[in-house]
Write a protein that holds these residues in place. Structure first.
Motif, PDB file in Angstrom:
ATOM      1  N   VAL A  60      -7.084   2.170   3.672  1.00  0.00           N
ATOM      2  CA  VAL A  60      -6.509   1.112   2.716  1.00  0.00           C
ATOM      3  C   VAL A  60      -5.478   0.314   3.752  1.00  0.00           C
ATOM      4  O   VAL A  60      -4.936   0.935   4.596  1.00  0.00           O
ATOM      5  N   SER A  61      -5.864  -0.954   3.432  1.00  0.00           N
ATOM      6  CA  SER A  61      -5.015  -1.958   4.458  1.00  0.00           C
ATOM      7  C   SER A  61      -3.472  -1.693   4.405  1.00  0.00           C
ATOM      8  O   SER A  61      -3.254  -1.388   3.254  1.00  0.00           O
ATOM      9  N   PRO A  62      -2.620  -1.848   5.286  1.00  0.00           N
ATOM     10  CA  PRO A  62      -1.382  -1.709   5.325  1.00  0.00           C
ATOM     11  C   PRO A  62      -0.730  -2.680   4.527  1.00  0.00           C
ATOM     12  O   PRO A  62      -0.961  -3.924   4.162  1.00  0.00           O
ATOM     13  N   SER A  63       0.663  -2.304   4.209  1.00  0.00           N
ATOM     14  CA  SER A  63       1.641  -3.160   3.398  1.00  0.00           C
ATOM     15  C   SER A  63       1.794  -4.304   4.380  1.00  0.00           C
ATOM     16  O   SER A  63       2.024  -4.223   5.517  1.00  0.00           O
TER      17      SER A  63
ATOM     18  N   THR B 240       3.380   5.649  -9.283  1.00  0.00           N
ATOM     19  CA  THR B 240       3.027   4.590  -8.175  1.00  0.00           C
ATOM     20  C   THR B 240       4.389   3.590  -8.284  1.00  0.00           C
ATOM     21  O   THR B 240       4.625   3.174  -7.011  1.00  0.00           O
TER      22      THR B 240
ATOM     23  N   HIS C 254      -4.519   8.863   1.933  1.00  0.00           N
ATOM     24  CA  HIS C 254      -5.567   8.206   1.359  1.00  0.00           C
ATOM     25  C   HIS C 254      -6.442   7.270   2.189  1.00  0.00           C
ATOM     26  O   HIS C 254      -5.878   6.740   3.384  1.00  0.00           O
TER      27      HIS C 254
ATOM     28  N   GLU D 275       9.379   1.756  -1.444  1.00  0.00           N
ATOM     29  CA  GLU D 275       8.870   1.137  -0.355  1.00  0.00           C
ATOM     30  C   GLU D 275       9.766  -0.214  -0.104  1.00  0.00           C
ATOM     31  O   GLU D 275       9.830  -0.601   0.902  1.00  0.00           O
TER      32      GLU D 275
ATOM     33  N   ASN E 148       0.830  -1.080   0.014  1.00  0.00           N
ATOM     34  CA  ASN E 148       0.259   0.032   0.086  1.00  0.00           C
ATOM     35  C   ASN E 148       1.030   1.108  -0.107  1.00  0.00           C
ATOM     36  O   ASN E 148       1.563   1.482   1.047  1.00  0.00           O
TER      37      ASN E 148
ATOM     38  N   ALA F  83       0.569   4.143   0.038  1.00  0.00           N
ATOM     39  CA  ALA F  83      -0.111   5.607   0.497  1.00  0.00           C
ATOM     40  C   ALA F  83       0.951   6.400   1.102  1.00  0.00           C
ATOM     41  O   ALA F  83       0.942   7.567   0.934  1.00  0.00           O
ATOM     42  N   PHE F  84       1.908   5.760   1.910  1.00  0.00           N
ATOM     43  CA  PHE F  84       2.893   6.545   2.662  1.00  0.00           C
ATOM     44  C   PHE F  84       4.028   6.805   2.000  1.00  0.00           C
ATOM     45  O   PHE F  84       4.977   7.704   2.423  1.00  0.00           O
ATOM     46  N   TYR F  85       3.970   6.478   0.696  1.00  0.00           N
ATOM     47  CA  TYR F  85       5.321   6.702  -0.257  1.00  0.00           C
ATOM     48  C   TYR F  85       4.956   7.766  -1.593  1.00  0.00           C
ATOM     49  O   TYR F  85       5.598   8.003  -2.373  1.00  0.00           O
ATOM     50  N   ARG F  86       3.671   8.066  -1.728  1.00  0.00           N
ATOM     51  CA  ARG F  86       2.993   8.856  -2.767  1.00  0.00           C
ATOM     52  C   ARG F  86       3.904  10.195  -2.635  1.00  0.00           C
ATOM     53  O   ARG F  86       4.146  10.855  -1.605  1.00  0.00           O
TER      54      ARG F  86
END
Lengths: 326, 166
Positions: free
Chosen positions: B78-81, B104, B75, B111, B61, B63-66
């Motif tokens: 969304v479930s975690p990596s 992406t 976002h 990540e 996921n 989201a923390f790297y966008r």
């Protein structure tokens, strides 16, 4: 309500995190869900995500604290933010003025977020109302008023063990009167739809009209703990003794200290929580604090995930939303 | 271009065949698959069963790297990596549904490196569309599409998989 809306931006997203009061159930669940996403970061080879890279977060502590400050610092660093720790001895004279000077100085240094701990209730709200719109504020404890990140890390811990809030009976035990944790817990628990919130304390340690917060009041431990799923013990501030609110620590332990014996009244699978630091033998017996029902150390690690979540949510609230596909 | 013109199941099975060849040429024996939430994960599952890999897929996921966090924030929900294996020195097959700007994939690779140093990363995408903003290209792609700037394609799923054009 105006003082609570200061926490939200015009789209209803979290902008400042000052209190669990006045936030919706959905928003509290958002915080818990985001924290769940951040919880795994501590297990990685690189214990960091780059989301707040280039941001500067100031821990603005007007009141000493090791645990809370450390977990905020760690949370900020795991989000890749730069962290500045300022421990400011409180000056009794012209507090308002000197505070504003401090804020302006920090703003001039292009800091992005202040994490505020202050002995006066309302300090974080006040600061949020004073700073320029690009600064975000998180309340790390203000007087007797609120300690919202502590409350949310407790909600996170509860949900990890008992996923359905609506089925739970939760007891908060000890010095309710002086506890900012208790106030934030009560608001969070009732907002999340907990079946019953109880407070258990001697009369001298209860705020007047505490029932108006939607809790049931007990003075007797055995009765109050009967059939509860979660027990949240509060730290007894030793200076209360000097103010003659309590006869002695020993006597408090006998009446309201949590022991294995008193714990029998609760459900068999009840969990025991404490925000720390613990006064062993005052509000909680060592056997219970270190026992298998205790989730006290889990609370500490959950504190990092919750603080990462609220920091990221507040910093991610833009002044102008411009959604861009990528 | 209408969605019905692309048979996703047979496209993915062709991708799996090309991927097998690609891995053989590079003498990669035990690759691990990572899917990007959420569409990439659906494609990754089908590729995993075609390749007969027993190990569960990793999930990213990003989201923390966008790179657009400061513009659009976190976002929601969304479930975690979750990478249930060691990355260090492993050959990774990174799977996404649509390759567009390349941002992406940039975020996903960043990540992955925070979990360890892989031996290699092979990029597999279902749809390779125009509009690249970064020098990122897929090793294997199912279908190339030329779309206008304001057109978007999205994978719907998990069962059945279908493309949505907007």
């Amino acid at each position: 309500m105006a003082s609570d809306n200061i926490q939200l931006d015009k789209n209803g997203h979290l902008k400042h995190f000052l209190s669990t009061e006045g936030l919706s159930r959905n928003l509290l669940f958002d915080i818990l869900d985001h924290a769940e996403s951040f919880a795994g970061v501590g297990d990685r080879a690189v214990k960091k995500v780059p989301i707040l890279r280039g941001k500067t977060i100031v821990n603005l502590f007007f009141e000493p604290s090791t645990r809370t400050r450390t977990t905020f610092e760690l949370a900020a660093k795991r989000l890749s933010a730069d962290v500045l720790n300022l421990n400011i001895a409180q000056s009794a004279t012209s507090k308002g003025e000197s505070l504003q000077d401090t804020l302006q100085t920090l703003e001039a240094m292009h800091c992005d977020m202040f994490v505020v701990r202050h002995a006066s209730s309302g300090a974080a709200h006040f600061i949020a109302s004073q700073v320029s719109p690009r600064i975000r504020i998180i309340n790390a404890g203000d007087g007797n008023h609120a300690h919202p990140t502590q409350a949310m890390l407790d909600m996170f811990t509860i949900r990890r063990h008992k996923p359905d809030f609506t089925k739970l009976k939760v007891a908060i035990v000890g010095d309710i009167l002086h506890s900012r944790v208790a106030r934030s817990e009560i608001h969070a628990l009732t907002t999340l739809g907990v079946n019953e919130v109880r407070v258990i304390a001697p009369l001298t340690l209860l705020p007047s009209k505490v029932e108006s917060l939607g809790v049931h009041v007990f003075h007797d431990m055995e009765k109050g703990l009967e059939n509860v799923d979660v027990i949240i013990m509060l730290r007894l501030q030793r200076e209360r003794m000097r103010n003659a609110l309590l006869p002695s620590e020993k006597e408090f332990f006998v009446s309201h200290g949590l022991t294995e014996e008193k714990l029998k009244a609760a459900k068999d699978d009840a969990i025991v929580m404490h925000p720390g630091p613990i006064n062993r033998g005052v509000e909680i017996d060592t056997q219970v604090a270190d026992g298998e029902r205790s989730v006290i150390l889990q609370q500490v690690s959950h504190g990092i995930a919750i603080r990462m979540a609220v920091m990221a949510m507040c910093m991610g609230s833009p002044d102008e939303l411009s959604a861009v596909e990528s | 271009m209408s969605p019905t013109q692309i048979d996703i199941e047979s496209t993915i099975s062709r991708m799996a065949d090309s991927l097998k060849l690609h891995l053989k040429e590079r003498e990669i024996d035990n690759p691990l698959i990572i899917g990007i939430q959420t569409g990439g994960l659906w494609v990754a599952e089908k590729i995993r069963s075609s390749l007969g890999i027993s190990e569960a897929n990793g999930v990213l996921n990003i989201a923390f790297y966008r790179d657009d966090f400061s513009r659009i924030g976190l976002h929601p929900r969304v479930s975690p990596s979750s990478l249930p294996f060691e990355i260090e020195d492993k050959h990774i097959i990174l799977v996404d549904d649509v390759l567009h700007t390349g941002r992406t994939i940039r975020a996903a690779m960043n990540e992955i490196f925070d979990f360890g140093r892989p031996a290699s990363i092979t990029l597999v995408v279902l749809i390779d569309r125009n509009g690249r903003e970064l020098p990122v290209e897929a090793n294997i792609s199912g279908k190339r599409l030329e779309l206008n700037k304001d057109e978007h394609v999205k994978l719907l799923g998990p069962e059945p998989l279908a493309l949505e054009f907007k």
